[in-house]
Write a protein that holds these residues in place. Structure first.
Motif, short mmCIF file in Angstrom:
data_model
loop_
_atom_site.label_atom_id
_atom_site.label_comp_id
_atom_site.label_asym_id
_atom_site.label_seq_id
_atom_site.Cartn_x
_atom_site.Cartn_y
_atom_site.Cartn_z
N VAL A 232 -10.74 18.66 86.40
CA VAL A 232 -9.42 19.26 86.57
C VAL A 232 -8.96 20.00 85.32
N PHE A 233 -9.24 19.41 84.16
CA PHE A 233 -8.72 19.94 82.90
C PHE A 233 -9.87 20.56 82.09
N PRO A 234 -9.82 21.88 81.82
CA PRO A 234 -10.93 22.54 81.14
C PRO A 234 -10.87 22.49 79.62
N GLY A 235 -9.77 21.97 79.06
CA GLY A 235 -9.60 21.98 77.61
C GLY A 235 -10.30 20.83 76.92
N THR A 236 -9.94 20.61 75.66
CA THR A 236 -10.55 19.57 74.84
C THR A 236 -10.11 18.19 75.31
N LEU A 237 -11.07 17.27 75.41
CA LEU A 237 -10.78 15.89 75.80
C LEU A 237 -11.01 14.96 74.62
N THR A 238 -10.16 13.93 74.53
CA THR A 238 -10.31 12.90 73.52
C THR A 238 -9.91 11.57 74.13
N TYR A 239 -10.23 10.50 73.43
CA TYR A 239 -9.72 9.18 73.75
C TYR A 239 -9.02 8.67 72.51
N ASP A 240 -7.81 8.11 72.66
CA ASP A 240 -7.03 7.66 71.51
C ASP A 240 -7.18 6.16 71.31
N MET A 241 -7.93 5.78 70.27
CA MET A 241 -8.12 4.38 69.92
C MET A 241 -6.94 3.84 69.13
N ASP A 242 -6.81 2.53 69.15
CA ASP A 242 -5.91 1.86 68.23
C ASP A 242 -6.66 1.62 66.92
N TRP A 243 -5.93 1.63 65.81
CA TRP A 243 -6.56 1.45 64.51
C TRP A 243 -7.30 0.12 64.38
N SER A 244 -6.87 -0.88 65.15
CA SER A 244 -7.50 -2.19 65.07
C SER A 244 -8.92 -2.18 65.63
N SER A 245 -9.32 -1.12 66.30
CA SER A 245 -10.66 -1.01 66.87
C SER A 245 -11.65 -0.30 65.95
N LEU A 246 -11.24 -0.01 64.72
CA LEU A 246 -12.13 0.72 63.81
C LEU A 246 -13.30 -0.13 63.33
N GLY A 247 -13.15 -1.48 63.40
CA GLY A 247 -14.19 -2.35 62.90
C GLY A 247 -15.42 -2.45 63.78
N PRO A 248 -15.26 -2.83 65.06
CA PRO A 248 -16.43 -2.98 65.94
C PRO A 248 -17.16 -1.65 66.16
N ALA A 249 -18.43 -1.77 66.52
CA ALA A 249 -19.20 -0.56 66.85
C ALA A 249 -18.59 0.11 68.08
N PRO A 250 -18.51 1.43 68.10
CA PRO A 250 -17.91 2.12 69.25
C PRO A 250 -18.75 1.90 70.51
N PRO A 251 -18.10 1.77 71.68
CA PRO A 251 -18.84 1.60 72.92
C PRO A 251 -19.65 2.85 73.24
N SER A 252 -20.68 2.71 74.05
CA SER A 252 -21.61 3.81 74.33
C SER A 252 -20.93 5.00 74.99
N TRP A 253 -19.89 4.76 75.80
CA TRP A 253 -19.28 5.87 76.53
C TRP A 253 -18.53 6.83 75.60
N MET A 254 -18.22 6.41 74.38
CA MET A 254 -17.58 7.32 73.44
C MET A 254 -18.53 8.43 72.98
N SER A 255 -19.82 8.25 73.26
CA SER A 255 -20.79 9.30 72.94
C SER A 255 -20.86 10.36 74.03
N ASN A 256 -20.11 10.19 75.11
CA ASN A 256 -20.09 11.18 76.19
C ASN A 256 -19.78 12.56 75.61
N PRO A 257 -20.65 13.55 75.84
CA PRO A 257 -20.44 14.88 75.23
C PRO A 257 -19.16 15.58 75.69
N LEU A 258 -18.57 15.12 76.79
CA LEU A 258 -17.32 15.73 77.24
C LEU A 258 -16.13 15.31 76.37
N LEU A 259 -16.30 14.24 75.58
CA LEU A 259 -15.28 13.86 74.60
C LEU A 259 -15.60 14.60 73.31
N ALA A 260 -14.81 15.62 73.02
CA ALA A 260 -15.10 16.46 71.86
C ALA A 260 -14.79 15.76 70.54
#
Length: 389
Positions: A232-260
């Motif tokens: 639906v949306f052709p522009g830039t996509l992101t996911y907004d994490m909370d700062w408390s999640s900076l420690g653990p390794a990022p989940p695999s879906w954050m590597s999705n190329p559609l998340l710029a």
């Protein structure tokens, strides 16, 4: 009419025609050259200039934004201006857009929409009663674009019960409930995604601060949500994490190329008690504690970051529990608020791993309010209108 007079009139007519043609041609030359040279610049006014008597009225300030050649022209110099009503982002909100440009020099506007659910385990997502309608939201996006802003759309999630819960507590015990939640979330968010696409928003977050769900839900559900939004949306996509999640390794879906890019809500504590921190020490603290954590996560996830939300209270204890809307016993301190914002920008602007920052917020944000404060007039304006940004 004599022959001599006729010749005179003919010569006069030719002279006037030549003058008119030359003037129009000159206009076209100037207009076309200005337009082409300004294509890579910000063309909206105005900036506030400090004087011995304070800040000049925005109507009397000559625009610098139309001539600034930014060192990082794509940097998202932003501010958040949320609305909390069904008719939000209407006339009153829109009338403040030029003032925000004048006071801060912001080039990006973050617009939020509040969704909610009954409990952390509820599978049904609904539009919060404080959310703007999709039509009102669309009107606000269009108005911001007409004022020259880039627009960043962000969904916020609330949990009704227990009180004071938030998106980070949402969790489920089985796949069926998780799948139902993702379907319900998409159906509720979809009208706002469509409004963003149809009215020229530049960037959109798929979700915000789902601390537990981002790690526990299967990647297939997250990737399906990303695909639905991208359809639906052709522009830039992101996911907004909370700062408390900076420690653990990022989940695999954050590597999705559609998340710029990946966004971070940054409210990391820099003081362990309510003691006021010397403004001269804050840039070093910010570098050691915050910048290091952000840069390390950027390397882990393999993507650039935006600070999708950051704010500091107008209190002397602004660096203690910076996520809290109010201080329980600290006096107002606009100098500390301004110094904290300045420390963030001192560190962020030169950092090529961070491609944008959005300050919470302009108004309607309780103790974080920037409208009319030195943090906006002196600090944000300085950095956002500088050739270094």
């Amino acid at each position: 009419m004599g022959k001599g007079a006729l010749v005179k009139y003919m010569l006069l007519f030719l002279a006037l025609a030549l003058l008119l043609f030359s003037g129009w041609e000159g206009y076209l030359y100037i207009h076309d050259n200005f337009t082409s040279s300004a294509a890579s610049q910000v063309t909206k006014p105005v900036v506030v200039r400090s004087t011995a008597h304070g800040f000049e009225n925005e109507d009397r300030v000559v625009s610098r934004r139309s001539t600034v050649q930014y060192k990082r022209p794509d940097f998202e110099a932003g501010i958040v201006f949320p609305e909390w009503a069904p008719d939000g982002y209407g006339t009153k909100w829109q009338q403040q857009l030029p003032t925000i440009q004048a006071q801060t020099g912001a080039r990006w506007m973050e617009m939020t929409v509040l969704l909610s659910q009954a409990t952390p385990n509820s599978t049904q997502v609904r539009t919060n009663q404080s959310a703007p309608t999709p039509q009102a939201f669309a009107s606000g996006i269009k108005a911001a674009r007409e004022q020259g802003y880039h627009v960043f759309v962000v969904p916020l999630m609330g949990v009704d019960s227990p009180a004071d819960q938030w998106a980070g507590t949402i969790q489920f015990s089985n796949y069926q409930d998780e799948a139902q939640w993702f379907d319900s979330y998409w159906r509720t968010y979809q009208p706002y995604v469509e409004a963003a696409a149809q009215n020229g928003a530049d960037q959109l977050a798929i979700a915000t601060e789902m601390v537990i769900l981002q790690q526990s839900a299967p990647a297939t559900l997250w990737n399906t949500l990303i695909s639905r939004i991208h359809s639906v949306f052709p522009g830039t996509l992101t996911y907004d994490m909370d700062w408390s999640s900076l420690g653990p390794a990022p989940p695999s879906w954050m590597s999705n190329p559609l998340l710029a890019v990946i966004g971070i809500s940054e409210y990391i504590q820099l003081a362990n008690d309510r003691t006021r921190v010397d403004p001269r020490e804050i840039p070093g603290l910010w570098k050691t504690v915050v910048k290091t954590a952000l840069d390390n996560f950027s390397l882990q996830v393999g993507k650039s970051l935006i600070i999708s939300e950051i704010g500091y209270r107008n209190t002397a204890d602004a660096l203690y529990h910076p996520w809290a809307r109010y201080s329980t016993g600290s006096p107002p301190d606009s100098e500390e608020q301004a110094a904290a914002c300045d420390a963030a920008l001192i560190n962020v602007i030169p950092d090529k791993r961070i491609v944008g920052i959005f300050f919470w917020g302009w108004d309607g944000v309780e103790g974080f309010k920037l409208s009319g404060q030195p943090a906006a007039l002196a600090v944000l304006n300085k950095w956002y209108t500088s050739p270094q940004s």
